[in-house]
Scaffold this motif. Sequence first.
Motif, PDB file in Angstrom:
ATOM      1  N   ALA A  72       9.421 -69.933 -87.551  1.00  0.00           N
ATOM      2  CA  ALA A  72       9.693 -68.512 -87.313  1.00  0.00           C
ATOM      3  C   ALA A  72       9.374 -67.636 -88.515  1.00  0.00           C
ATOM      4  O   ALA A  72       9.193 -66.426 -88.366  1.00  0.00           O
ATOM      5  CB  ALA A  72      11.152 -68.329 -86.917  1.00  0.00           C
ATOM      6  N   GLY A  73       9.329 -68.243 -89.700  1.00  0.00           N
ATOM      7  CA  GLY A  73       9.064 -67.456 -90.905  1.00  0.00           C
ATOM      8  C   GLY A  73      10.309 -67.092 -91.676  1.00  0.00           C
ATOM      9  O   GLY A  73      10.255 -66.288 -92.608  1.00  0.00           O
ATOM     10  N   ARG A  97       5.140 -62.326 -86.604  1.00  0.00           N
ATOM     11  CA  ARG A  97       4.598 -63.570 -86.047  1.00  0.00           C
ATOM     12  C   ARG A  97       4.605 -63.584 -84.518  1.00  0.00           C
ATOM     13  O   ARG A  97       4.034 -64.482 -83.909  1.00  0.00           O
ATOM     14  CB  ARG A  97       5.378 -64.779 -86.582  1.00  0.00           C
ATOM     15  N   HIS A  98       5.297 -62.649 -83.917  1.00  0.00           N
ATOM     16  CA  HIS A  98       5.376 -62.565 -82.451  1.00  0.00           C
ATOM     17  C   HIS A  98       5.938 -63.855 -81.860  1.00  0.00           C
ATOM     18  O   HIS A  98       5.409 -64.416 -80.888  1.00  0.00           O
ATOM     19  CB  HIS A  98       4.011 -62.238 -81.853  1.00  0.00           C
ATOM     20  N   ILE A  99       7.016 -64.327 -82.488  1.00  0.00           N
ATOM     21  CA  ILE A  99       7.732 -65.514 -82.035  1.00  0.00           C
ATOM     22  C   ILE A  99       9.135 -65.096 -81.621  1.00  0.00           C
ATOM     23  O   ILE A  99       9.811 -64.352 -82.328  1.00  0.00           O
ATOM     24  CB  ILE A  99       7.813 -66.571 -83.158  1.00  0.00           C
ATOM     25  N   GLY A 100       9.586 -65.573 -80.467  1.00  0.00           N
ATOM     26  CA  GLY A 100      10.949 -65.301 -80.029  1.00  0.00           C
ATOM     27  C   GLY A 100      11.900 -66.377 -80.531  1.00  0.00           C
ATOM     28  O   GLY A 100      11.514 -67.546 -80.646  1.00  0.00           O
ATOM     29  N   ARG A 171      16.442 -60.946 -73.679  1.00  0.00           N
ATOM     30  CA  ARG A 171      16.127 -60.085 -74.818  1.00  0.00           C
ATOM     31  C   ARG A 171      14.936 -60.629 -75.601  1.00  0.00           C
ATOM     32  O   ARG A 171      14.106 -59.864 -76.107  1.00  0.00           O
ATOM     33  CB  ARG A 171      17.342 -59.974 -75.742  1.00  0.00           C
ATOM     34  N   THR A 172      14.832 -61.955 -75.676  1.00  0.00           N
ATOM     35  CA  THR A 172      13.703 -62.580 -76.376  1.00  0.00           C
ATOM     36  C   THR A 172      12.428 -62.500 -75.544  1.00  0.00           C
ATOM     37  O   THR A 172      11.364 -62.133 -76.050  1.00  0.00           O
ATOM     38  CB  THR A 172      14.036 -64.053 -76.687  1.00  0.00           C
ATOM     39  N   LEU A 179       5.422 -67.670 -78.370  1.00  0.00           N
ATOM     40  CA  LEU A 179       6.174 -68.912 -78.530  1.00  0.00           C
ATOM     41  C   LEU A 179       7.653 -68.564 -78.602  1.00  0.00           C
ATOM     42  O   LEU A 179       8.032 -67.591 -79.263  1.00  0.00           O
ATOM     43  CB  LEU A 179       5.735 -69.630 -79.817  1.00  0.00           C
ATOM     44  N   VAL A 180       8.511 -69.347 -77.914  1.00  0.00           N
ATOM     45  CA  VAL A 180       9.955 -69.121 -77.951  1.00  0.00           C
ATOM     46  C   VAL A 180      10.624 -70.339 -78.581  1.00  0.00           C
ATOM     47  O   VAL A 180      10.411 -71.477 -78.141  1.00  0.00           O
ATOM     48  CB  VAL A 180      10.528 -68.866 -76.548  1.00  0.00           C
TER      49      VAL A 180
END
Length: 373
Positions: A72-73, A97-100, A171-172, A179-180
């Motif tokens: 996720a960073g 990063r556009h990660i949930g 919400r995510t 990617l979740v």
Amino acid sequence: MLARERSSSARIESGAVPAPSSDAVLRLDGVTKRYGSKTALDAVSLSISNDEYVSVLGASGSGKTVLLRAIAGFEELDRGTVSLNGRSVNGVPAHERHIGFVFQNFALFPHLAVQENVAFGLVNRRHGRMAAPAIDRKVRDMIALVGLAGLEARGVHQISGGQRQRVALARTLVTEPRLVLLDEPLGALDANLRARMCGELRRIRSQLGVTFLHVTGSETEALAMGDRVVVLDAGRVAQFEPPEVVYNRPASARVARFLNCYNLLAAAPSQEPSSVPDSGRTTYAIRQDLIAVRPIDAVVDAREMRLAAAFVTSENSGPGATYFFRMPSGEIVTVEHHFSRHEPQTFEPDRTYQLVWNAEDALILPGHPGGLS
């Protein structure tokens, strides 16, 4: 307690697991993370395909949550590369990063209603903001997808734990991440609700076609949920294969122990003490549900293995029972008995019985079972 969560599932028995796509949405190459002298992630490398549900299974301290945070960073790597859709995201801030990320405690805003919680990411987006009517439509569609239509105006303190979990997921997902990451998302729910939510998570993911990486400490949950399962052991990938392979062919004695459905012995019961292999090199494993219990004087087929053990106690789980026997060495052997296959059995305490199984069902696994970190 002797009672333990069982690992068997219909998905494992059927073996119906889709083949992974060659289109990798996530790739890790030699990812390493240390905290002082402790190595939390040790050269982790793996590739996850687009539109895939992957479970990450491991004991407490095995590196599961650190792995998610690194992807996720939220954590800076000591070494290695995290790539999304073929591009390295090393050094890219988490919010870019556009990660949930779905947290175990849901991390909802208690002062906001269900709809406001779900809309939060869209309303506060830094780039590509949407008009209010478009946000409203998208949020309502997502709330309907997770089965919460009609609860939009409710406060999150007015809904159940399972409903709060759906709000966190909605919400995510409403921000359309590539990617979740789910960090033990079912851990705060009771057993019945966890079972229902497993099916819901897979349904929602399948409808949206988003890749899920689901961390859990439950072998049952990991095997039931994942198209493939990553088993983490002390920060390393011990096995990464479809659930029926992990269940039926664990890669090592340590993986088998963590699956919680194998009896692990230093040697095959028929071996003489002089021929017992070094337990640090190999372990004899037989699954608990493949053992039959017979009278001590019963005739055993030449293809069957057997050992003598005294009955200790049993535990009934509703659809089945678990029987516990003690070997002369003091080791406990567990037998899992499903009532759908056989009638319930009764045994006399301290009486010795034969535990019998087909020799071909046993596995010789590398390593000593030890204890997964």
